[in-house]
Enzyme design. Structure first.
Site, PDB file in Angstrom:
ATOM      1  N   HIS A 144      13.174  12.904   1.149  1.00  0.00           N
ATOM      2  CA  HIS A 144      12.112  13.003   2.149  1.00  0.00           C
ATOM      3  C   HIS A 144      11.991  11.695   2.904  1.00  0.00           C
ATOM      4  CE1 HIS A 144      10.450  11.874  -1.781  1.00  0.00           C
ATOM      5  NE2 HIS A 144       9.579  11.116  -1.134  1.00  0.00           N
ATOM      6  N   HIS A 146       9.300   9.452   4.872  1.00  0.00           N
ATOM      7  CA  HIS A 146       7.874   9.240   5.164  1.00  0.00           C
ATOM      8  C   HIS A 146       7.763   8.790   6.621  1.00  0.00           C
ATOM      9  CE1 HIS A 146       6.363   8.901   0.877  1.00  0.00           C
ATOM     10  NE2 HIS A 146       7.642   8.634   0.676  1.00  0.00           N
TER      11      HIS A 146
HETATM   12  P1  AMP Z   1       7.923   9.240  -2.951  1.00  0.00           P
HETATM   13  O1  AMP Z   1       6.993   8.436  -3.811  1.00  0.00           O
HETATM   14  O2  AMP Z   1       8.647   8.436  -1.920  1.00  0.00           O
HETATM   15  O3  AMP Z   1       8.847  10.084  -3.804  1.00  0.00           O
HETATM   16  O4  AMP Z   1       7.002  10.202  -2.107  1.00  0.00           O
HETATM   17  C1  AMP Z   1       6.510  11.395  -2.596  1.00  0.00           C
HETATM   18  C2  AMP Z   1       5.292  11.716  -1.784  1.00  0.00           C
HETATM   19  O5  AMP Z   1       4.953  13.070  -1.993  1.00  0.00           O
HETATM   20  C3  AMP Z   1       4.066  10.888  -2.133  1.00  0.00           C
HETATM   21  O6  AMP Z   1       3.660  10.135  -1.001  1.00  0.00           O
HETATM   22  C4  AMP Z   1       3.042  11.946  -2.536  1.00  0.00           C
HETATM   23  O7  AMP Z   1       1.737  11.625  -2.102  1.00  0.00           O
HETATM   24  C5  AMP Z   1       3.564  13.178  -1.840  1.00  0.00           C
HETATM   25  N1  AMP Z   1       3.169  14.438  -2.435  1.00  0.00           N
HETATM   26  C6  AMP Z   1       3.242  14.799  -3.741  1.00  0.00           C
HETATM   27  N2  AMP Z   1       2.783  16.050  -3.896  1.00  0.00           N
HETATM   28  C7  AMP Z   1       2.426  16.496  -2.668  1.00  0.00           C
HETATM   29  C8  AMP Z   1       1.885  17.714  -2.165  1.00  0.00           C
HETATM   30  N3  AMP Z   1       1.598  18.741  -2.968  1.00  0.00           N
HETATM   31  N4  AMP Z   1       1.641  17.808  -0.833  1.00  0.00           N
HETATM   32  C9  AMP Z   1       1.914  16.785  -0.013  1.00  0.00           C
HETATM   33  N5  AMP Z   1       2.435  15.612  -0.416  1.00  0.00           N
HETATM   34  C10 AMP Z   1       2.684  15.463  -1.741  1.00  0.00           C
END
Ligand code: AMP
Length: 158
Positions: A144, A146
């Site tokens: 993903h 950001h």
């Molecule tokens: P990372 O830490 O780079 O793997 O980013 C994962 C992101 O997913 C974090 O910023 C979380 O806040 C986000 N996240 C986790 N669960 C959800 C969800 N159900 N809906 C939207 N974002 C999410």
């Protein structure tokens, strides 16, 4: 504050959570992100993002086409915080797993980030981030990007 937070359990974890209760909200958010990342087990198993793609759990989708989905992060770190993901993971648990066969989807993800940034009115600038692995603070093992914007970013990133 760097070493003690490397554990998410046990006495140090308890101690840090007490210390963090008194810490500013932004610091607490950062620490919990880091703890989530360190607790995450890198794997190719389905993640919560599959449930979002399949609409099994709710999300705020801001862009969708046949290959890419973009939705608002549940724990925003900026006024605009959007995640851009491939609908088919194809081994892309993270950017470190990228192969030549992924060129098209990687380009699409970046181009979508640009389109969504425009859609969000971020003409003064924004930041794209890809966390990879435990040291990169990755907590969800489905690639993903950001998209962060709506405030002044700082450098270096934490
Ligand atoms: P990372 O830490 O780079 O793997 O980013 C994962 C992101 O997913 C974090 O910023 C979380 O806040 C986000 N996240 C986790 N669960 C959800 C969800 N159900 N809906 C939207 N974002 C999410």
């Amino acid at each position: 504050m760097s070493e003690p937070l490397k554990t998410s359990s046990g006495r140090l974890g308890v101690l840090t959570s007490h210390l963090l209760t008194a810490a500013p909200l932004s610091l607490r958010a950062m620490a919990s992100e880091k703890e989530a990342a360190l607790a995450a087990v890198p794997s190719d198993s389905p993640t919560i993002f599959d449930k979002i793609i399949n609409k099994e759990i709710p999300s705020t989708v801001v862009y969708e086409d046949e290959k890419v989905l973009a939705f608002r992060d549940i724990s925003p770190q900026a006024p605009v915080h959007i995640l851009i993901i491939p609908k088919v993971k194809d081994g892309l648990t993270g950017i470190s797993k990228a192969e030549e066969r992924h060129y098209e989807i990687l380009g699409r993800l970046l181009h979508t980030a640009k389109l969504v940034a425009e859609q969000e009115g971020l003409q003064d600038g924004y930041r794209l981030v890809i966390n990879d692995g435990p040291k990169g603070c990755q907590s969800v093992y489905h690639l993903h990007i950001h998209l962060l914007g709506g405030r002044q970013m700082n450098w270096p990133a934490g």
